[in-house]
Design a protein around this motif. Structure first.
Motif, PDB file in Angstrom:
ATOM      1  N   UNK A  39       0.849  -1.195   0.000  1.00 13.71           N
ATOM      2  CA  UNK A  39       0.000   0.000   0.000  1.00 13.71           C
ATOM      3  C   UNK A  39       0.887   1.250   0.000  1.00 13.71           C
ATOM      4  N   UNK A  40       0.647   2.164  -0.966  1.00  9.16           N
ATOM      5  CA  UNK A  40       1.458   3.390  -1.001  1.00  9.16           C
ATOM      6  C   UNK A  40       0.687   4.611  -0.507  1.00  9.16           C
ATOM      7  N   UNK A  41      -0.646   4.551  -0.558  1.00  8.52           N
ATOM      8  CA  UNK A  41      -1.477   5.615   0.026  1.00  8.52           C
ATOM      9  C   UNK A  41      -2.880   5.052   0.248  1.00  8.52           C
ATOM     10  N   UNK A  42      -3.830   5.909   0.541  1.00  8.90           N
ATOM     11  CA  UNK A  42      -5.170   5.423   0.903  1.00  8.90           C
ATOM     12  C   UNK A  42      -5.860   4.640  -0.216  1.00  8.90           C
ATOM     13  N   UNK A  43      -5.534   4.940  -1.464  1.00 15.50           N
ATOM     14  CA  UNK A  43      -6.284   4.343  -2.568  1.00 15.50           C
ATOM     15  C   UNK A  43      -5.462   3.495  -3.518  1.00 15.50           C
ATOM     16  N   UNK A  44      -4.141   3.432  -3.363  1.00 13.33           N
ATOM     17  CA  UNK A  44      -3.300   2.805  -4.375  1.00 13.33           C
ATOM     18  C   UNK A  44      -2.340   1.786  -3.767  1.00 13.33           C
ATOM     19  N   UNK A  45      -2.167   0.682  -4.504  1.00 11.71           N
ATOM     20  CA  UNK A  45      -1.249  -0.379  -4.113  1.00 11.71           C
ATOM     21  C   UNK A  45      -0.215  -0.593  -5.216  1.00 11.71           C
ATOM     22  N   UNK A  46       1.010  -0.932  -4.795  1.00  9.57           N
ATOM     23  CA  UNK A  46       2.045  -1.315  -5.746  1.00  9.57           C
ATOM     24  C   UNK A  46       2.007  -2.830  -5.894  1.00  9.57           C
ATOM     25  N   UNK A  47       2.008  -3.302  -7.142  1.00 11.31           N
ATOM     26  CA  UNK A  47       2.031  -4.722  -7.464  1.00 11.31           C
ATOM     27  C   UNK A  47       3.488  -5.179  -7.386  1.00 11.31           C
ATOM     28  N   UNK A  48       3.836  -5.983  -6.378  1.00 10.41           N
ATOM     29  CA  UNK A  48       5.227  -6.378  -6.166  1.00 10.41           C
ATOM     30  C   UNK A  48       5.683  -7.474  -7.127  1.00 10.41           C
ATOM     31  N   UNK A  49       4.770  -8.003  -7.965  1.00 17.09           N
ATOM     32  CA  UNK A  49       5.180  -8.966  -8.989  1.00 17.09           C
ATOM     33  C   UNK A  49       5.314  -8.305 -10.363  1.00 17.09           C
ATOM     34  N   UNK A  50       5.350  -6.977 -10.379  1.00 16.49           N
ATOM     35  CA  UNK A  50       5.496  -6.208 -11.618  1.00 16.49           C
ATOM     36  C   UNK A  50       6.817  -6.543 -12.294  1.00 16.49           C
ATOM     37  N   UNK A  51       6.781  -6.784 -13.619  1.00 18.52           N
ATOM     38  CA  UNK A  51       7.974  -7.181 -14.364  1.00 18.52           C
ATOM     39  C   UNK A  51       8.397  -6.155 -15.418  1.00 18.52           C
ATOM     40  N   UNK A  52       7.692  -5.053 -15.532  1.00 17.40           N
ATOM     41  CA  UNK A  52       7.996  -4.074 -16.577  1.00 17.40           C
ATOM     42  C   UNK A  52       9.129  -3.139 -16.202  1.00 17.40           C
ATOM     43  N   UNK A  53       9.372  -2.170 -17.087  1.00 17.45           N
ATOM     44  CA  UNK A  53      10.410  -1.168 -16.865  1.00 17.45           C
ATOM     45  C   UNK A  53       9.941  -0.149 -15.838  1.00 17.45           C
ATOM     46  N   UNK A  54      10.886   0.450 -15.159  1.00 18.84           N
ATOM     47  CA  UNK A  54      10.564   1.530 -14.220  1.00 18.84           C
ATOM     48  C   UNK A  54      10.312   2.808 -15.023  1.00 18.84           C
ATOM     49  N   UNK A  55       9.326   3.571 -14.595  1.00 15.26           N
ATOM     50  CA  UNK A  55       8.989   4.824 -15.261  1.00 15.26           C
ATOM     51  C   UNK A  55       8.686   5.856 -14.173  1.00 15.26           C
ATOM     52  N   UNK A  56       9.504   6.904 -14.107  1.00 14.30           N
ATOM     53  CA  UNK A  56       9.327   7.926 -13.074  1.00 14.30           C
ATOM     54  C   UNK A  56       7.944   8.559 -13.127  1.00 14.30           C
ATOM     55  N   UNK A  57       7.405   8.765 -14.337  1.00 12.82           N
ATOM     56  CA  UNK A  57       6.112   9.433 -14.468  1.00 12.82           C
ATOM     57  C   UNK A  57       4.978   8.545 -13.952  1.00 12.82           C
ATOM     58  N   UNK A  58       5.064   7.247 -14.213  1.00 15.61           N
ATOM     59  CA  UNK A  58       4.039   6.324 -13.714  1.00 15.61           C
ATOM     60  C   UNK A  58       4.135   6.229 -12.195  1.00 15.61           C
ATOM     61  N   UNK A  59       5.356   6.193 -11.666  1.00 13.11           N
ATOM     62  CA  UNK A  59       5.527   6.183 -10.207  1.00 13.11           C
ATOM     63  C   UNK A  59       4.952   7.457  -9.593  1.00 13.11           C
ATOM     64  N   UNK A  60       5.241   8.605 -10.204  1.00 21.53           N
ATOM     65  CA  UNK A  60       4.730   9.880  -9.684  1.00 21.53           C
ATOM     66  C   UNK A  60       3.206   9.913  -9.745  1.00 21.53           C
ATOM     67  N   UNK A  61       2.637   9.409 -10.834  1.00 19.82           N
ATOM     68  CA  UNK A  61       1.172   9.413 -11.003  1.00 19.82           C
ATOM     69  C   UNK A  61       0.485   8.542  -9.944  1.00 19.82           C
TER      70      UNK A  61
END
Length: 195
Positions: A39-61
């Motif tokens: 959980x990163x905030x009240x409404x959003x979770x990070x998928x820890x099995x994510x296999x894609x590239x890191x993207x600063x803009x997607x992380x910021x969003x």
């Protein structure tokens, strides 16, 4: 209800998206305990099995879901500057608040009034995630408007690179400038660089 597995190409899920996939609050909690979700905030979770590239803009969003990538970050995205920002510039409505910010990427919040927030927004999707960014003309107008915060040299570089583009839309640039009450300064910059 059938539970649908999490996609490996989607890094972030909102609680609503997880519920739509058939996960109950109990199951979401269990997935968090099992290390599948963070959980990163009240409404959003990070998928820890994510296999894609890191993207600063997607992380910021994910941390600023109502935000829009703006100013020098957007200029870099469109290839209008060689400047490598060490932060992600993101605009939010001046009445909104951000509860949690990550240690990485570093995010710089700009508070825009509603007319500036709602103009020229486009959505970019990569894999299962997306982020919102101002279109290229809106980015140029905002940079000229905030030229004293950004720097005159950087502002001139962005405008020069914009004017070299084949896909530039000067009419749209002037429309945004007029809507955002900075037409005279945009016109002055254009006249200096074109002459």
């Amino acid at each position: 209800m059938v539970v649908i597995a999490l996609e490996e190409n989607q890094k972030y899920y909102t609680t609503g998206e997880l519920k739509d996939r058939g996960y109950s609050y109990y199951k979401i909690g269990r997935m968090e305990e099992n290390g599948q979700l963070h959980r990163i905030n009240r409404t959003t979770y990070e998928n820890l099995s994510y296999k894609g590239d890191e993207n600063d803009f997607i992380n910021a969003a994910a941390y600023v879901p109502d935000g829009v990538i703006c100013l020098m970050s957007a200029a870099r995205y469109y290839g209008l500057t060689n400047f490598l920002p060490d932060v992600v510039d993101i605009a939010i409505d001046r009445k909104k608040k951000v509860s949690t910010l990550p240690s990485w990427p570093e995010i710089k919040i700009f508070y825009f009034d509603p007319s500036r927030m709602d103009t020229g927004v486009t959505e970019i999707t990569e894999g299962g995630d997306s982020f919102r960014i101002f279109d290229i003309e809106k980015t140029v107008v905002d940079i000229i408007y905030y030229r004293n915060k950004i720097g005159i040299e950087e502002t001139s570089e962005v405008l020069r690179n914009y004017l070299k583009r084949q896909d530039r839309q000067i009419d749209r640039l002037y429309t945004y400038a007029k809507m955002l009450r900075c037409e005279s300064i945009v016109r002055t910059y254009l006249e200096v660089l074109v002459s």
